[in-house]
Design a protein around this motif. Structure first.
Motif, short mmCIF file in Angstrom:
data_model
loop_
_atom_site.label_atom_id
_atom_site.label_comp_id
_atom_site.label_asym_id
_atom_site.label_seq_id
_atom_site.Cartn_x
_atom_site.Cartn_y
_atom_site.Cartn_z
N ARG A 32 -61.98 12.00 -19.17
CA ARG A 32 -63.26 12.48 -19.68
C ARG A 32 -63.69 13.63 -18.81
O ARG A 32 -63.46 13.63 -17.60
N MET A 33 -64.32 14.61 -19.43
CA MET A 33 -64.83 15.77 -18.69
C MET A 33 -66.35 15.82 -18.82
O MET A 33 -66.89 15.55 -19.90
N PHE A 34 -67.00 16.16 -17.72
CA PHE A 34 -68.45 16.34 -17.68
C PHE A 34 -68.67 17.76 -17.19
O PHE A 34 -68.37 18.08 -16.04
N LEU A 35 -69.18 18.63 -18.07
CA LEU A 35 -69.21 20.06 -17.80
C LEU A 35 -70.61 20.65 -17.93
O LEU A 35 -71.44 20.15 -18.69
N HIS A 36 -70.82 21.75 -17.21
CA HIS A 36 -72.07 22.49 -17.24
C HIS A 36 -71.74 23.96 -17.52
O HIS A 36 -70.81 24.51 -16.93
N ALA A 37 -72.50 24.58 -18.40
CA ALA A 37 -72.26 25.99 -18.74
C ALA A 37 -72.56 26.87 -17.54
O ALA A 37 -73.61 26.75 -16.92
N SER A 65 -58.18 8.11 -16.15
CA SER A 65 -58.08 6.67 -16.34
C SER A 65 -57.51 5.95 -15.13
O SER A 65 -57.73 4.75 -14.96
N ASP A 66 -56.78 6.66 -14.24
CA ASP A 66 -56.25 6.03 -13.04
C ASP A 66 -57.27 5.99 -11.90
O ASP A 66 -56.97 5.56 -10.80
N GLY A 143 -63.31 13.49 -28.79
CA GLY A 143 -64.63 13.89 -29.24
C GLY A 143 -65.49 14.27 -28.06
O GLY A 143 -65.10 14.13 -26.90
N GLY A 144 -66.67 14.79 -28.36
CA GLY A 144 -67.57 15.19 -27.30
C GLY A 144 -68.96 15.49 -27.84
O GLY A 144 -69.18 15.53 -29.04
N VAL A 145 -69.87 15.71 -26.90
CA VAL A 145 -71.25 15.99 -27.26
C VAL A 145 -71.81 17.04 -26.29
O VAL A 145 -71.63 16.91 -25.08
N TRP A 159 -70.05 16.62 -22.49
CA TRP A 159 -68.96 15.74 -22.07
C TRP A 159 -67.97 15.69 -23.22
O TRP A 159 -68.32 15.90 -24.38
N ASN A 160 -66.72 15.41 -22.89
CA ASN A 160 -65.69 15.24 -23.92
C ASN A 160 -64.59 14.33 -23.37
O ASN A 160 -64.54 14.05 -22.17
N GLU A 161 -63.75 13.88 -24.26
CA GLU A 161 -62.72 12.89 -23.90
C GLU A 161 -61.39 13.28 -24.54
O GLU A 161 -61.36 13.77 -25.66
#
Length: 168
Positions: A32-37, A65-66, A143-145, A159-161
Protein backbone atom coordinates in the motif's frame (compact mmCIF):
# COMPACT_ATOMS: atom_id res chain seq x y z
CA UNK A 1 29.22 -45.73 -4.37
CA UNK A 2 29.33 -46.26 -8.12
CA UNK A 3 30.25 -43.61 -10.62
CA UNK A 4 26.72 -43.70 -11.99
CA UNK A 5 25.24 -43.00 -8.54
CA UNK A 6 27.56 -40.03 -8.05
CA UNK A 7 26.62 -38.60 -11.47
CA UNK A 8 22.93 -39.13 -10.74
CA UNK A 9 23.22 -37.34 -7.39
CA UNK A 10 25.11 -34.46 -9.02
CA UNK A 11 22.45 -34.16 -11.73
CA UNK A 12 19.67 -34.11 -9.13
CA UNK A 13 21.58 -31.43 -7.21
CA UNK A 14 22.05 -29.24 -10.30
CA UNK A 15 18.37 -29.63 -11.28
CA UNK A 16 17.33 -28.79 -7.72
CA UNK A 17 19.54 -25.70 -7.69
CA UNK A 18 18.13 -24.51 -11.02
CA UNK A 19 14.56 -25.15 -9.88
CA UNK A 20 15.10 -23.16 -6.68
CA UNK A 21 16.51 -20.24 -8.71
CA UNK A 22 13.48 -20.32 -11.00
CA UNK A 23 11.15 -20.28 -7.99
CA UNK A 24 12.94 -17.23 -6.57
CA UNK A 25 12.83 -15.38 -9.88
CA UNK A 26 9.04 -14.98 -9.68
CA UNK A 27 7.78 -13.00 -6.70
CA UNK A 28 4.42 -11.58 -5.63
CA UNK A 29 4.87 -8.11 -4.13
CA UNK A 30 1.94 -6.65 -2.20
CA UNK A 31 1.97 -3.12 -0.85
CA UNK A 32 0.00 0.00 0.00
CA UNK A 33 1.21 3.51 -0.73
CA UNK A 34 0.40 6.64 1.25
CA UNK A 35 1.29 9.70 -0.81
CA UNK A 36 1.19 13.49 -0.64
CA UNK A 37 1.20 15.79 -3.68
CA UNK A 38 4.43 17.73 -4.07
CA UNK A 39 3.52 19.32 -7.41
CA UNK A 40 0.32 19.56 -9.46
CA UNK A 41 -0.15 21.61 -12.63
CA UNK A 42 -3.49 21.95 -14.38
CA UNK A 43 -4.79 23.33 -17.64
CA UNK A 44 -8.43 24.04 -18.44
CA UNK A 45 -9.23 22.64 -21.87
CA UNK A 46 -12.18 24.94 -22.64
CA UNK A 47 -14.18 22.63 -24.88
CA UNK A 48 -16.79 21.63 -22.28
CA UNK A 49 -17.51 22.86 -18.76
CA UNK A 50 -15.16 21.31 -16.20
CA UNK A 51 -12.68 19.71 -18.64
CA UNK A 52 -9.12 19.91 -17.28
CA UNK A 53 -5.76 18.20 -17.72
CA UNK A 54 -3.42 17.54 -14.79
CA UNK A 55 0.20 16.54 -14.29
CA UNK A 56 1.16 15.62 -10.75
CA UNK A 57 3.99 14.28 -8.65
CA UNK A 58 3.36 12.57 -5.31
CA UNK A 59 5.81 11.24 -2.72
CA UNK A 60 5.34 9.19 0.42
CA UNK A 61 5.71 5.73 1.87
CA UNK A 62 4.96 2.21 0.71
CA UNK A 63 4.07 -0.42 3.31
CA UNK A 64 4.81 -3.99 2.17
CA UNK A 65 3.07 -7.20 3.22
CA UNK A 66 6.35 -8.50 4.74
CA UNK A 67 6.34 -5.57 7.20
CA UNK A 68 8.98 -3.48 5.45
CA UNK A 69 8.42 0.19 4.66
CA UNK A 70 10.15 2.28 2.01
CA UNK A 71 9.77 5.38 -0.11
CA UNK A 72 7.22 5.55 -2.90
CA UNK A 73 6.61 8.00 -5.73
CA UNK A 74 3.96 8.61 -8.35
CA UNK A 75 4.09 10.79 -11.45
CA UNK A 76 0.74 10.95 -13.21
CA UNK A 77 -1.34 12.61 -15.88
CA UNK A 78 -5.12 12.92 -15.79
CA UNK A 79 -7.81 14.02 -18.23
CA UNK A 80 -10.96 14.87 -16.23
CA UNK A 81 -14.38 16.28 -16.96
CA UNK A 82 -15.91 17.44 -13.67
CA UNK A 83 -13.51 15.19 -11.74
CA UNK A 84 -14.08 11.96 -13.70
CA UNK A 85 -11.89 10.58 -16.44
CA UNK A 86 -8.68 8.76 -17.27
CA UNK A 87 -5.43 8.59 -15.32
CA UNK A 88 -2.00 7.31 -16.32
CA UNK A 89 0.67 6.90 -13.69
CA UNK A 90 4.20 5.64 -13.13
CA UNK A 91 4.87 4.41 -9.61
CA UNK A 92 8.22 3.61 -8.02
CA UNK A 93 8.59 1.75 -4.73
CA UNK A 94 11.74 0.94 -2.81
CA UNK A 95 11.21 -1.93 -0.36
CA UNK A 96 14.90 -2.03 0.53
CA UNK A 97 17.80 0.40 0.25
CA UNK A 98 19.18 -1.15 -2.94
CA UNK A 99 16.02 -2.32 -4.77
CA UNK A 100 13.42 -0.26 -6.63
CA UNK A 101 10.44 -1.45 -8.67
CA UNK A 102 8.74 0.68 -11.39
CA UNK A 103 5.10 0.07 -12.30
CA UNK A 104 2.76 1.66 -14.86
CA UNK A 105 -1.00 1.91 -14.41
CA UNK A 106 -3.64 3.24 -16.82
CA UNK A 107 -7.00 3.58 -15.11
CA UNK A 108 -9.95 5.78 -14.36
CA UNK A 109 -11.08 8.14 -11.63
CA UNK A 110 -14.47 9.27 -10.44
CA UNK A 111 -15.57 11.70 -7.73
CA UNK A 112 -17.41 10.29 -4.71
CA UNK A 113 -18.49 13.02 -2.35
CA UNK A 114 -15.37 14.97 -1.38
CA UNK A 115 -12.97 12.20 -2.45
CA UNK A 116 -11.83 10.76 -5.76
CA UNK A 117 -11.96 6.98 -6.20
CA UNK A 118 -9.55 5.09 -8.42
CA UNK A 119 -11.06 1.65 -9.23
CA UNK A 120 -9.08 -1.53 -9.88
CA UNK A 121 -6.91 -1.42 -13.00
CA UNK A 122 -4.18 -3.54 -14.62
CA UNK A 123 -0.59 -2.81 -13.62
CA UNK A 124 2.56 -3.50 -15.65
CA UNK A 125 6.08 -3.86 -14.28
CA UNK A 126 8.37 -1.70 -16.42
CA UNK A 127 11.69 -2.31 -14.66
CA UNK A 128 13.68 -2.20 -11.49
CA UNK A 129 17.03 -2.18 -9.73
CA UNK A 130 18.70 -4.47 -7.20
CA UNK A 131 16.64 -7.61 -6.67
CA UNK A 132 14.23 -6.29 -9.33
CA UNK A 133 16.96 -5.79 -11.97
CA UNK A 134 15.53 -6.82 -15.35
CA UNK A 135 12.07 -7.36 -13.85
CA UNK A 136 8.93 -7.57 -15.93
CA UNK A 137 5.51 -8.74 -14.94
CA UNK A 138 2.01 -7.61 -14.28
CA UNK A 139 -0.55 -7.43 -11.57
CA UNK A 140 -3.25 -5.14 -10.44
CA UNK A 141 -3.73 -1.76 -8.96
CA UNK A 142 -6.29 -2.90 -6.40
CA UNK A 143 -7.67 0.60 -6.01
CA UNK A 144 -7.14 3.88 -4.25
CA UNK A 145 -8.65 7.08 -2.96
CA UNK A 146 -7.56 10.70 -3.16
CA UNK A 147 -8.72 12.15 0.15
CA UNK A 148 -8.54 15.84 -0.79
CA UNK A 149 -10.02 17.12 -4.07
CA UNK A 150 -7.54 18.80 -6.42
CA UNK A 151 -9.98 21.66 -7.00
CA UNK A 152 -9.70 22.90 -3.38
CA UNK A 153 -6.17 24.16 -3.95
CA UNK A 154 -4.89 22.02 -1.06
CA UNK A 155 -2.11 19.53 -1.80
CA UNK A 156 -4.00 16.24 -2.18
CA UNK A 157 -3.18 13.12 -0.24
CA UNK A 158 -3.97 9.64 -1.50
CA UNK A 159 -3.53 5.98 -0.77
CA UNK A 160 -3.52 3.03 -3.14
CA UNK A 161 -2.89 -0.70 -3.07
CA UNK A 162 -1.10 -3.13 -5.41
CA UNK A 163 -0.58 -6.84 -5.98
CA UNK A 164 2.29 -7.30 -8.44
CA UNK A 165 3.67 -10.47 -10.05
CA UNK A 166 7.37 -9.77 -10.62
CA UNK A 167 9.03 -11.98 -13.24
CA UNK A 168 12.62 -12.09 -14.37
Amino acid sequence: MSRRSVLTMMAVGVIGLCASNIARADEVVKFRMFLHATSIQSQEVGDVDGHALYVGHFTGLASFSDGSVGPGNLTSTADYVKGAGTVSGYFSVTPSKDSTLWIKVDGTARPEGTTTVFPEAPAIVVGGTGRFEGAKGDGKFVGGVRLTPIATGAQPELWNEFVINVKK
